[in-house]
Design an enzyme around this catalytic site. Structure first.
Site, PDB file in Angstrom:
ATOM      1  CG  ASP A  18     -16.668  24.585   5.771  1.00  0.00           C
ATOM      2  OD1 ASP A  18     -16.653  25.313   6.786  1.00  0.00           O
ATOM      3  OD2 ASP A  18     -16.206  24.939   4.676  1.00  0.00           O
ATOM      4  CG  HIS A  35     -19.025  26.210  16.035  1.00  0.00           C
ATOM      5  ND1 HIS A  35     -18.715  25.787  14.762  1.00  0.00           N
ATOM      6  CD2 HIS A  35     -18.290  27.336  16.244  1.00  0.00           C
ATOM      7  CE1 HIS A  35     -17.809  26.602  14.232  1.00  0.00           C
ATOM      8  NE2 HIS A  35     -17.546  27.555  15.112  1.00  0.00           N
ATOM      9  CG  LEU A 129     -20.366   4.436  14.164  1.00  0.00           C
ATOM     10  CD1 LEU A 129     -20.126   4.167  12.673  1.00  0.00           C
ATOM     11  CD2 LEU A 129     -21.423   5.531  14.310  1.00  0.00           C
TER      12      LEU A 129
HETATM   13  C1  FPP Z   1     -16.359  24.531  10.261  1.00  0.00           C
HETATM   14  O1  FPP Z   1     -17.388  25.448  10.034  1.00  0.00           O
HETATM   15  C2  FPP Z   1     -16.606  23.846  11.488  1.00  0.00           C
HETATM   16  C3  FPP Z   1     -15.777  23.836  12.565  1.00  0.00           C
HETATM   17  C4  FPP Z   1     -14.497  24.537  12.613  1.00  0.00           C
HETATM   18  C5  FPP Z   1     -16.142  23.136  13.778  1.00  0.00           C
HETATM   19  C6  FPP Z   1     -16.954  21.899  13.577  1.00  0.00           C
HETATM   20  C7  FPP Z   1     -17.591  21.566  14.846  1.00  0.00           C
HETATM   21  C8  FPP Z   1     -18.820  21.016  14.988  1.00  0.00           C
HETATM   22  C9  FPP Z   1     -19.685  20.558  13.905  1.00  0.00           C
HETATM   23  C10 FPP Z   1     -19.373  20.824  16.309  1.00  0.00           C
HETATM   24  C11 FPP Z   1     -18.838  19.618  16.943  1.00  0.00           C
HETATM   25  C12 FPP Z   1     -17.679  20.054  17.684  1.00  0.00           C
HETATM   26  C13 FPP Z   1     -17.334  19.631  18.853  1.00  0.00           C
HETATM   27  C14 FPP Z   1     -16.409  20.483  19.570  1.00  0.00           C
HETATM   28  C15 FPP Z   1     -17.858  18.376  19.458  1.00  0.00           C
HETATM   29  P1  FPP Z   1     -16.994  26.987   9.918  1.00  0.00           P
HETATM   30  O2  FPP Z   1     -17.098  27.585  11.274  1.00  0.00           O
HETATM   31  O3  FPP Z   1     -15.686  27.126   9.244  1.00  0.00           O
HETATM   32  O4  FPP Z   1     -18.157  27.522   9.016  1.00  0.00           O
HETATM   33  P2  FPP Z   1     -18.043  28.698   7.952  1.00  0.00           P
HETATM   34  O5  FPP Z   1     -17.184  28.185   6.816  1.00  0.00           O
HETATM   35  O6  FPP Z   1     -19.458  28.899   7.534  1.00  0.00           O
HETATM   36  O7  FPP Z   1     -17.466  29.887   8.649  1.00  0.00           O
END
Ligand code: FPP
Length: 243
Positions: A18, A35, A129
């Site tokens: 997150d 992302h 892994l």
């Molecule tokens: C939450 O952060 C994160 C996500 C919804 C996506 C997680 C994805 C990645 C780490 C990239 C890897 C993904 C793929 C497709 C390979 P948020 O956007 O909710 O952050 P915020 O709480 O700061 O808004």
């Protein structure tokens, strides 16, 4: 599946990654840039897990609820998945990483589904892994689909049979569940499998969660006493059976 970890290094680490959006917004960048940075952090994390002797890593990349995000962010995440797979799979394959996708594939495009299947097939002989990527996943969906499958087959629904139909039936339950980004909740991630997971919350945003941060989480885990419902005394010496 019950946990097998008895050592200071967790066998299975699960992560709610997150904070990508906030990372980007603080830099006046579009959320998708966060992302993308998150993929960089994930690449480093996979490598570090392998080096630390962690055997299973499960990450929450796209939740069943993420469809409700703005359309450009949803399509950005779908595109990012395709790009990341094309770019990362050769290295993952070379590093002994076996990739699994867990989630409802029926709502994904044909192209995305083909990408997932190809990534799984090309890493299928690896075992250093196991890397589970939860994509269009929700803990409630997982439990419901397992129950529906058993019901359709006319099989009894009990803990063991349900467990065997869940998306992570190929690995033991997570020992350590990490959430970055400062929130302290599970957000529908691995609801069944986290029954005995040690929870670790980091205020770092996911793109900032580096090797040192993962080491800090592992060190914290090593201090925990995992009792699985028993008492501390039972853990140090077995309780004699009463005749
Ligand atoms: C939450 O952060 C994160 C996500 C919804 C996506 C997680 C994805 C990645 C780490 C990239 C890897 C993904 C793929 C497709 C390979 P948020 O956007 O909710 O952050 P915020 O709480 O700061 O808004």
């Amino acid at each position: 599946m019950a946990s097998t970890a008895t050592h200071t290094v967790p066998h299975h680490v699960a992560i709610v990654m997150d904070g990508n959006g906030r990372w980007a917004t603080r830099r006046y960048l579009p959320r998708v840039a966060g992302h993308k940075k998150g993929v960089d952090a994930l690449r480093a994390c996979v490598r570090h897990c392998g080096n630390r002797g962690i055997k299973v890593l499960t990450v929450f990349a796209f939740s069943s609820e993420n469809w409700n995000r703005p359309a450009d962010e949803v399509s950005g995440l779908m595109d990012l998945l395709g790009v990341a797979l094309a770019r990362e799979i050769p290295a993952l394959k070379a590093e002994g990483v076996r990739v699994h996708f867990v989630g409802d594939r029926s709502k994904l495009s044909e192209k995305v589904r083909a990408g997932l299947a190809a990534a799984e097939a090309s890493t299928a002989s690896n075992s250093r892994l196991i890397f589970n990527i939860c994509f269009n996943y929700g803990g409630r969906w997982d439990i419901a689909q397992a129950a529906a499958r058993l019901a359709a087959e006319g099989k009894p629904i009990d803990e063991q049979s349900l467990d065997a139909c869940l998306g992570l039936s190929h690995v033991p339950d997570p020992d350590l569940l990490i959430r970055t980004g400062g929130e302290r909740r599970l957000s529908n991630f691995l609801l069944w499998q986290s029954a005995y997971a040690e929870l670790y919350f980091s205020d770092k945003l996911w793109p900032e969660f580096d090797d040192a941060a993962l080491d800090a989480a592992i060190a914290d885990y090593a201090q925990r006493e995992r009792r699985f419902g028993k008492t501390s005394e039972q853990l140090v010496r077995p309780v004699p059976k009463v005749a």
